[in-house]
Design an enzyme around this catalytic site. Sequence first.
Site, short mmCIF file in Angstrom:
data_model
loop_
_atom_site.label_atom_id
_atom_site.label_comp_id
_atom_site.label_asym_id
_atom_site.label_seq_id
_atom_site.Cartn_x
_atom_site.Cartn_y
_atom_site.Cartn_z
N HIS A 147 -0.81 10.98 -2.20
CA HIS A 147 -2.16 10.64 -1.76
C HIS A 147 -3.03 11.86 -1.48
O HIS A 147 -4.14 11.98 -2.00
CB HIS A 147 -2.11 9.76 -0.50
CG HIS A 147 -3.45 9.45 0.05
ND1 HIS A 147 -4.08 10.25 1.00
CD2 HIS A 147 -4.33 8.44 -0.22
CE1 HIS A 147 -5.26 9.75 1.29
NE2 HIS A 147 -5.44 8.66 0.57
N HIS A 180 0.84 -1.21 0.00
CA HIS A 180 0.00 0.00 0.00
C HIS A 180 0.87 1.25 0.00
O HIS A 180 1.59 1.52 0.96
CB HIS A 180 -0.89 -0.03 1.24
CG HIS A 180 -1.85 1.11 1.33
ND1 HIS A 180 -1.87 1.99 2.39
CD2 HIS A 180 -2.83 1.51 0.49
CE1 HIS A 180 -2.83 2.87 2.22
NE2 HIS A 180 -3.43 2.61 1.06
#
Length: 243
Positions: free
Chosen positions: A51, A8
């Site tokens: 992100h 991730h």
Amino acid sequence: MNNLCVAHRGFSGKAPENTLAAVRMALELPYVTWMEIDVQLTRDGVPVVIHDYSLDRTTNGRGKVKNTDWSDMRLLDAGGWKGRAFRGERIPSLEEVLDLSKGCLRLNIELKNAGNLYPGIEKTVTELIASKGMREETVLTSFDPGTLLRCEEADPGIRRGLIFDSRWGDPAGRVRELGCSFLSIGFSRLTPGLARFLSGRGVGVMAWTVNKAKEMRRLADMHSDIMICTNRPDIWGETFLGV
């Protein structure tokens, strides 16, 4: 290998998320077969791997990604917040991550596009992926249905996936409506019935973000096809391979 390991944002448990350092650490683990990253556009249209919509949390910069040119963004420190050893780590371009991952890791690329925040991001990203010869190594995912539909328009052959994290709704129905072949879902939302249903129809299922061995084992018991997305791929290795 069942219940594939997905790093991730790279090996984000130990390295600064979405950086080349995190990618390289994931690459060092032979059992990591997939990596999830997040992509946005700079003000001058460069796809970058980050992100948050803001630069504030993971860099020493301030302001919005969409309001920052690539020439300024590449000067920011995106690693110092994680530890002294990572000072000077930069926000990478998507092209840099593609070049590093090609032939080594498959990529789940989340397009961080709410509504039409980044006009043209779908065409920009699909063309870059195609130019690298990596269409078979990637899936483009998003929470935003419009983004997924525009990905299909930009490249009808690209694999697409819906991201879902609601207590309500019908994720299987939404995947079908959008013509997707992949579901990215918060691990606490995934049920055995949904996993069996989607797997039986050839839809890939990825559960996120799973950092504890107990939860990894629970998902593995649920269905062998569930991909496990984790900040700690080393824990995945300890859990399933004893390494």
